[in-house]
Design an enzyme around this catalytic site. Structure first.
Site, PDB file in Angstrom:
ATOM      1  N   ASP A  58     -15.911 -20.280 -46.659  1.00  0.00           N
ATOM      2  CA  ASP A  58     -16.423 -20.864 -45.553  1.00  0.00           C
ATOM      3  C   ASP A  58     -17.851 -21.268 -45.986  1.00  0.00           C
ATOM      4  OD1 ASP A  58     -14.016 -20.653 -44.287  1.00  0.00           O
ATOM      5  OD2 ASP A  58     -14.767 -19.439 -42.787  1.00  0.00           O
ATOM      6  N   THR A  64     -16.356 -15.612 -49.139  1.00  0.00           N
ATOM      7  CA  THR A  64     -15.769 -16.158 -48.005  1.00  0.00           C
ATOM      8  C   THR A  64     -15.701 -17.793 -48.557  1.00  0.00           C
ATOM      9  OG1 THR A  64     -15.614 -17.231 -45.831  1.00  0.00           O
ATOM     10  CG2 THR A  64     -17.626 -16.391 -46.647  1.00  0.00           C
ATOM     11  N   ASP A 111     -20.282 -20.013 -44.729  1.00  0.00           N
ATOM     12  CA  ASP A 111     -21.336 -19.849 -43.590  1.00  0.00           C
ATOM     13  C   ASP A 111     -21.999 -18.575 -43.563  1.00  0.00           C
ATOM     14  OD1 ASP A 111     -19.033 -18.247 -43.427  1.00  0.00           O
ATOM     15  OD2 ASP A 111     -18.276 -18.688 -41.636  1.00  0.00           O
ATOM     16  N   GLY A 115     -11.010 -12.647 -44.700  1.00  0.00           N
ATOM     17  CA  GLY A 115     -10.089 -13.624 -45.384  1.00  0.00           C
ATOM     18  C   GLY A 115     -10.424 -13.430 -46.818  1.00  0.00           C
ATOM     19  N   ASP A 164     -19.299 -12.391 -42.490  1.00  0.00           N
ATOM     20  CA  ASP A 164     -20.263 -12.111 -41.451  1.00  0.00           C
ATOM     21  C   ASP A 164     -19.541 -10.715 -40.786  1.00  0.00           C
ATOM     22  OD1 ASP A 164     -22.903 -13.001 -39.762  1.00  0.00           O
ATOM     23  OD2 ASP A 164     -21.161 -13.002 -38.351  1.00  0.00           O
ATOM     24  N   ARG A 217      -8.170  -7.810 -41.465  1.00  0.00           N
ATOM     25  CA  ARG A 217      -9.091  -7.966 -40.101  1.00  0.00           C
ATOM     26  C   ARG A 217      -8.868  -6.702 -39.158  1.00  0.00           C
ATOM     27  NH1 ARG A 217     -11.257 -13.152 -41.146  1.00  0.00           N
ATOM     28  NH2 ARG A 217      -9.903 -14.750 -41.845  1.00  0.00           N
ATOM     29  N   ARG A 272     -13.331 -22.474 -40.386  1.00  0.00           N
ATOM     30  CA  ARG A 272     -13.705 -21.968 -38.742  1.00  0.00           C
ATOM     31  C   ARG A 272     -14.427 -22.732 -37.909  1.00  0.00           C
ATOM     32  NH1 ARG A 272     -11.683 -16.867 -37.620  1.00  0.00           N
ATOM     33  NH2 ARG A 272     -11.782 -16.091 -39.738  1.00  0.00           N
TER      34      ARG A 272
HETATM   35  O1  F6P Z   1     -12.861 -17.394 -43.063  1.00  0.00           O
HETATM   36  C1  F6P Z   1     -11.983 -17.833 -43.988  1.00  0.00           C
HETATM   37  C2  F6P Z   1     -10.827 -18.577 -43.151  1.00  0.00           C
HETATM   38  O2  F6P Z   1      -9.907 -18.957 -44.212  1.00  0.00           O
HETATM   39  C3  F6P Z   1     -11.274 -19.726 -42.265  1.00  0.00           C
HETATM   40  O3  F6P Z   1     -11.646 -21.036 -42.951  1.00  0.00           O
HETATM   41  C4  F6P Z   1     -10.133 -19.737 -41.411  1.00  0.00           C
HETATM   42  O4  F6P Z   1     -10.643 -20.293 -40.154  1.00  0.00           O
HETATM   43  C5  F6P Z   1      -9.786 -18.082 -41.287  1.00  0.00           C
HETATM   44  O5  F6P Z   1     -10.054 -17.671 -42.439  1.00  0.00           O
HETATM   45  C6  F6P Z   1      -8.156 -18.131 -40.938  1.00  0.00           C
HETATM   46  O6  F6P Z   1      -7.958 -16.771 -40.969  1.00  0.00           O
HETATM   47  P1  F6P Z   1      -6.651 -16.042 -41.059  1.00  0.00           P
HETATM   48  O7  F6P Z   1      -6.052 -16.311 -42.212  1.00  0.00           O
HETATM   49  O8  F6P Z   1      -6.628 -14.654 -40.627  1.00  0.00           O
HETATM   50  O9  F6P Z   1      -5.693 -16.947 -39.836  1.00  0.00           O
END
Ligand code: F6P
Length: 322
Positions: A128, A126, A130, A11, A103, A72, A172
């Site tokens: 997050d 990120t 995390d 992300g 991660d 991704r 997440r």
């Molecule tokens: O890891 C960053 C994040 O924004 C999370 O908070 C969220 O769950 C996820 O990515 C959403 O990913 P995508 O944009 O691929 O749906």
């Protein structure tokens, strides 16, 4: 170290551009060529790479998103695609990599090093926050401020109508965004994967606060494994009580926008340190920040451990929301 590759993966997060800028400018200052790999591992497999010069970095420090784009990649999970990517890197004569991501992106970088001996340094990027081994990640502060701005606005309308609002934030399966904006936004309850509260308890507490004269309430929930869970919670509150609750899901706006000063500074420090680590012959490390010091930590430790959530912010938010 004559040529390094830099990429953003997973992300996007505000401040990634400031990190790319720092990587390129420190590398070029040390007579190291820099190659930008587009769309993360997707571009590594498909050989989407282009040289990055000093001047290409002009006017990006303030831009959200990532000029290198991100992705991704499911394919990169398979050894044959990693071998293809490694071959592309070798053909481009890339001696080392800087991976800006979370991660999952670091696991990919580790595999490249373990299977193909390509030196890798990770930078945590990120929203997050995390990532084990670092107090902070690039983008977290900006996401907090974006969410907080929205919560402040919701508070105005919640107050005007005497309403209960459930605001869902990203993260997440972590609760760092929720616990931090919950405290900063004066939330009454903060629900995270580590702080599960039953619906009956939430209703009991909401009724208590109404009895004490509170007319509006903000509840923050982390999205957890199921984005949209705020609607389920609102339905459950409605069906088990005479209370109504409105829902606001903040979603991807939390990933955008111009990075805060904090994120630009962090990104610049980590980006510079990543290149310096490669120059010193280091590999398989993440550059992070601990108690305001830039640190290096083994990537194996980073990806094998989970960052513990600190529920003290959640407890404090409850104490202050009387
Ligand atoms: O890891 C960053 C994040 O924004 C999370 O908070 C969220 O769950 C996820 O990515 C959403 O990913 P995508 O944009 O691929 O749906």
């Amino acid at each position: 170290m004559k040529k390094i590759g830099v990429y953003t993966s997973g992300g996007d997060a505000p401040g990634m551009n400031a990190a790319i800028r720092a990587v390129v400018r420190i590398a070029v200052s040390n007579q190291i060529e820099t190659i930008g790999i587009h769309q993360g591992y997707v571009g590594m497999i498909e050989n989407k790479m282009s040289p990055l010069q000093m001047r290409d970095m002009a006017n990006i420090i303030q831009r959200g998103g990532t000029i290198l784009k991100t992705g991704r990649s499911q394919e990169f999970m398979k050894p044959e695609f990693r071998a293809q990517a490694a071959q592309n890197l070798k053909n481009a004569q890339i001696d080392g990599l800087v991976c800006i991501g979370g991660d999952g992106s670091f696991k990919g970088a580790q595999a490249l090093y373990a299977e193909h001996g390509i030196p890798v340094i990770g930078i945590p990027g990120t929203i997050d926050n995390d990532i084990y081994g670092t107090d902070d990640t690039i983008g977290f502060d900006t996401a907090l401020n974006t969410a907080l701005d929205a919560i402040d606005k919701i508070r105005d309308t919640a107050d005007s109508h005497d309403r209960i609002f459930i605001v869902e934030v990203m993260g997440r399966n972590s609760g760092f965004i929720a616990s931090h904006v919950g405290l900063a936004g004066g939330a009454e309850e903060i629900l995270t994967p580590d702080n599960v509260i039953s619906v009956s308890k939430i209703i009991e507490r909401l009724k208590e606060s109404r009895a004490k004269g509170k007319t509006s309430s903000i509840l923050i929930t982390a999205e957890g494994q199921k984005p949209g869970r705020a609607y389920d919670l609102a339905d459950a509150i409605r069906s088990k009580s005479n209370l109504d609750a409105k829902v606001c899901i903040l979603g991807h706006q939390q990933r955008g926008g111009s990075p805060t000063a904090h994120d630009r500074i962090l990104a610049s420090q980590l980006g510079a340190a990543a290149v310096q680590a490669l120059i010193r012959g280091k590999t398989n490390l993440m550059i992070g920040i601990k108690s305001n010091n830039v640190i290096e930590i083994d990537l194996n430790l980073v990806t094998k451990n989970s960052k513990p959530n600190d529920n003290s912010l959640i407890n404090l938010a409850r104490m202050l929301s009387v």
